[in-house]
Design an enzyme around this catalytic site. Sequence first.
Site, PDB file in Angstrom:
ATOM      1  NE  ARG A 187      -4.539  -1.510   9.630  1.00 30.13           N
ATOM      2  CZ  ARG A 187      -3.419  -0.965   9.130  1.00 30.13           C
ATOM      3  NH1 ARG A 187      -3.414   0.271   8.714  1.00 30.13           N
ATOM      4  NH2 ARG A 187      -2.337  -1.683   9.041  1.00 30.13           N
ATOM      5  CE  LYS A 243      -2.347  -0.811   3.816  1.00 31.87           C
ATOM      6  NZ  LYS A 243      -1.766  -2.101   4.250  1.00 31.87           N
TER       7      LYS A 243
END
Length: 212
Positions: free
Chosen positions: A88, A13
């Site tokens: 998340r 990422k």
Amino acid sequence: MNLILMGAPGAGKGTQSAKISEKYNIPAVSTGDMLRSAVKAGTELGLSAKGYMDSGKLVPDDVVVGIIKEYLSTEACKNGFILDGFPRTIPQAEALEAMGVKIDVVLSIEVPDEKIIARMSGRRVCTCGASYHVEYIKPQVDGVCDKCGSKLYIRDDDCAETVANRLKTYHAQTEPLKDFYAERGILVTVEGQEEVSDTTALVLETLDKAQA
Ligand code: AMP
């Protein structure tokens, strides 16, 4: 473009977020980087986050939501942004919606767990946010950051036991977000490739299509 970058820890990422930031000229923010800076600076936030991070657990939602809320209210984000590592959990995604933040695309980088484990053992990072790998993304000078010249180091949470916990946490708490955003019609996925440049090409192509 307001973009969320998803993927297991070590899926790439951070690396891809830097490429996207460069191409679209929008800032990227990593909650992980912000928390690591706070730990290093020894702030109250850092002291409260360190225990969670070192054991591969998530920092409480209200803490990270507060950080992101502050960041998104800054001038830097007015033409778009990349969120790397946030949200998340479902409650974090709901908090983002409650802030009235409109997300255009959620891009998930898919990498099997076995590959993640192999990659993370070779990861080397810099305090400036740059990330390298002893085999796949070598800096020009061994152990030294190409961007700022600082000495590279191994993240505390890249040890094998913590990596296993972080993967468990990812599958249990973060992966359900794929359904959350698929239901909203904004999820796109890319298979992480052996070569970083191949993943970047796929990522940029996918984003171009999603934007069109
Ligand atoms: P990362 O660099 O994105 O892998 O993040 C490193 C660590 O920071 C994670 O393992 C968590 O402990 C913490 N962290 C980063 N982002 C979040 C988030 N959105 N929610 C909760 N904890 C986070």
